[in-house]
Design a protein around this motif. Structure first.
Motif, PDB file in Angstrom:
ATOM      1  N   LYS A  54      26.815 -17.993 -20.105  1.00 37.31           N
ATOM      2  CA  LYS A  54      25.441 -17.989 -20.580  1.00 37.31           C
ATOM      3  C   LYS A  54      24.749 -16.750 -20.033  1.00 37.31           C
ATOM      4  O   LYS A  54      24.792 -16.480 -18.833  1.00 37.31           O
ATOM      5  CB  LYS A  54      24.732 -19.260 -20.097  1.00 37.31           C
ATOM      6  CG  LYS A  54      23.301 -19.362 -20.552  1.00 37.31           C
ATOM      7  CD  LYS A  54      22.682 -20.669 -20.078  1.00 37.31           C
ATOM      8  CE  LYS A  54      21.226 -20.761 -20.490  1.00 37.31           C
ATOM      9  NZ  LYS A  54      20.642 -22.037 -20.060  1.00 37.31           N
ATOM     10  N   PRO A  55      24.092 -15.982 -20.908  1.00 35.51           N
ATOM     11  CA  PRO A  55      23.407 -14.778 -20.424  1.00 35.51           C
ATOM     12  C   PRO A  55      22.143 -15.144 -19.660  1.00 35.51           C
ATOM     13  O   PRO A  55      21.582 -16.225 -19.832  1.00 35.51           O
ATOM     14  CB  PRO A  55      23.076 -14.026 -21.707  1.00 35.51           C
ATOM     15  CG  PRO A  55      23.003 -15.075 -22.765  1.00 35.51           C
ATOM     16  CD  PRO A  55      23.992 -16.140 -22.353  1.00 35.51           C
ATOM     17  N   THR A  56      21.716 -14.210 -18.835  1.00 35.44           N
ATOM     18  CA  THR A  56      20.420 -14.381 -18.182  1.00 35.44           C
ATOM     19  C   THR A  56      19.332 -14.286 -19.234  1.00 35.44           C
ATOM     20  O   THR A  56      19.570 -13.832 -20.367  1.00 35.44           O
ATOM     21  CB  THR A  56      20.191 -13.276 -17.132  1.00 35.44           C
ATOM     22  OG1 THR A  56      20.129 -12.018 -17.816  1.00 35.44           O
ATOM     23  CG2 THR A  56      21.288 -13.263 -16.071  1.00 35.44           C
ATOM     24  N   VAL A  57      18.133 -14.673 -18.881  1.00 39.30           N
ATOM     25  CA  VAL A  57      17.007 -14.573 -19.811  1.00 39.30           C
ATOM     26  C   VAL A  57      16.809 -13.115 -20.231  1.00 39.30           C
ATOM     27  O   VAL A  57      16.605 -12.821 -21.410  1.00 39.30           O
ATOM     28  CB  VAL A  57      15.722 -15.153 -19.174  1.00 39.30           C
ATOM     29  CG1 VAL A  57      14.506 -14.848 -20.032  1.00 39.30           C
ATOM     30  CG2 VAL A  57      15.875 -16.654 -18.956  1.00 39.30           C
TER      31      VAL A  57
ATOM     32  N   ASP B 242      19.639 -12.026 -22.581  1.00 43.18           N
ATOM     33  CA  ASP B 242      19.444 -12.653 -23.882  1.00 43.18           C
ATOM     34  C   ASP B 242      18.329 -11.956 -24.650  1.00 43.18           C
ATOM     35  O   ASP B 242      18.472 -11.688 -25.847  1.00 43.18           O
ATOM     36  CB  ASP B 242      19.122 -14.139 -23.706  1.00 43.18           C
ATOM     37  CG  ASP B 242      18.936 -14.838 -25.028  1.00 43.18           C
ATOM     38  OD1 ASP B 242      19.914 -14.931 -25.795  1.00 43.18           O
ATOM     39  OD2 ASP B 242      17.803 -15.280 -25.304  1.00 43.18           O
TER      40      ASP B 242
ATOM     41  N   HIS C 119       9.239 -10.890 -23.057  1.00 41.04           N
ATOM     42  CA  HIS C 119      10.253 -10.445 -22.102  1.00 41.04           C
ATOM     43  C   HIS C 119      10.256  -8.923 -21.976  1.00 41.04           C
ATOM     44  O   HIS C 119      11.273  -8.322 -21.648  1.00 41.04           O
ATOM     45  CB  HIS C 119      11.640 -10.927 -22.530  1.00 41.04           C
ATOM     46  CG  HIS C 119      11.743 -12.409 -22.607  1.00 41.04           C
ATOM     47  ND1 HIS C 119      11.821 -13.206 -21.488  1.00 41.04           N
ATOM     48  CD2 HIS C 119      11.742 -13.245 -23.661  1.00 41.04           C
ATOM     49  CE1 HIS C 119      11.868 -14.473 -21.861  1.00 41.04           C
ATOM     50  NE2 HIS C 119      11.815 -14.522 -23.168  1.00 41.04           N
TER      51      HIS C 119
ATOM     52  N   GLU D 199      11.412  -7.425 -18.486  1.00 41.12           N
ATOM     53  CA  GLU D 199      12.842  -7.565 -18.231  1.00 41.12           C
ATOM     54  C   GLU D 199      13.670  -6.636 -19.112  1.00 41.12           C
ATOM     55  O   GLU D 199      14.630  -6.014 -18.657  1.00 41.12           O
ATOM     56  CB  GLU D 199      13.300  -9.009 -18.463  1.00 41.12           C
ATOM     57  CG  GLU D 199      12.642 -10.023 -17.557  1.00 41.12           C
ATOM     58  CD  GLU D 199      11.442 -10.702 -18.219  1.00 41.12           C
ATOM     59  OE1 GLU D 199      10.762 -10.075 -19.074  1.00 41.12           O
ATOM     60  OE2 GLU D 199      11.170 -11.854 -17.870  1.00 41.12           O
TER      61      GLU D 199
ATOM     62  N   VAL E 271      25.085  -7.495 -18.609  1.00 41.96           N
ATOM     63  CA  VAL E 271      24.564  -7.720 -17.267  1.00 41.96           C
ATOM     64  C   VAL E 271      24.453  -6.327 -16.691  1.00 41.96           C
ATOM     65  O   VAL E 271      25.448  -5.675 -16.421  1.00 41.96           O
ATOM     66  CB  VAL E 271      25.510  -8.598 -16.421  1.00 41.96           C
ATOM     67  CG1 VAL E 271      24.953  -8.790 -15.030  1.00 41.96           C
ATOM     68  CG2 VAL E 271      25.725  -9.938 -17.111  1.00 41.96           C
TER      69      VAL E 271
END
Length: 165
Positions: free
Chosen positions: A48-51, A54, A113, A116, A140
Motif C-alpha cells: 500500500k502506498p503512502t498518502v 498515492d 495533498h 506532500e 517512495v
C-alpha cells in the motif's frame, strides 16, 4: 477470471487508497483459487502506498502531459547548471522558473495533498530520479538532498516500484 500483474497494478494503484489492502487480498484469493500461485505471490507483494505516494501517482495519472513538462524542465535545468559549472552562458533564472511552473502544474492535480506532492516531486528531481516517475506505479521518494545533478549534496537513492512485468 484471471488477471495479469499489469491489470492488478492498474486496479490497485488506481483504486481508492482506503480499499487497497482489501482489494489486494481479494485479488490474491482469486488468483489462488484460479490456480495461479505465482500471480498470487506477486500481488501479495504489492504494498500500500503512502498518502503522499498515492497523491503523486494520482496527479501523474491525471495529467501525464504535466509530468512530461516537468521532466523536460528538470533536464533543461540540469543542462543549465552543467553549463554554468563549465563557465558557459546560461539562463538559470528562466530555467528555474520553468521548473517551478512545471512542479506547480503537477501539484495542481493533487488537491488536499499539495505539500506532500511538491516535496515528493522535488525530492525526485533533486535525487536525479525524475525520469523514472514516468513509468512508476507508485513511488517512495528520498528526502531532498540540496540540489540537482552536479549541485546535489549527497544524493540518496529512492525505492521505485514500477509495475511488475
Amino acid at each position: 477470471m484471471t488477471m495479469s500483474v499489469e491489470e492488478a497494478v492498474a486496479s490497485l494503484y488506481g483504486g481508492p487508497l482506503d480499499d487497497f489492502v482489501r482489494a489486494r487480498d481479494a485479488m490474491v484469493k482469486e488468483a489462488r483459487s484460479g490456480g495461479d500461485r505465482a500471480l498470487a505471490r506477486e500481488i501479495k507483494a504489492m504494498r500500500k502506498p503512502t498518502v503522499a505516494a498515492d497523491a503523486l501517482n494520482r496527479a501523474i495519472r491525471a495529467d501525464p502531459a504535466a509530468l512530461d513538462e516537468l521532466l523536460d524542465a528538470v533536464e533543461r535545468l540540469r543542462r543549465t547548471q552543467e553549463a554554468m559549472l563549465a563557465g558557459e552562458p546560461a539562463d538559470f533564472a528562466a530555467d528555474r522558473a520553468a521548473y517551478r511552473a512545471a512542479i506547480d502544474a503537477v501539484v495542481a492535480n493533487a488537491p488536499g495533498h499539495e505539500v506532500e506532492v511538491r516535496a515528493a516531486v522535488e525530492a525526485a528531481a533533486i535525487g536525479g530520479l525524475a525520469g523514472e516517475l514516468r513509468a512508476a506505479a507508485f513511488v517512495v521518494l528520498p528526502e531532498p538532498t540540496g540540489g540537482f545533478g552536479p549541485f546535489a549534496a549527497g544524493a540518496r537513492s529512492a525505492t521505485l516500484r514500477p509495475p511488475r512485468t
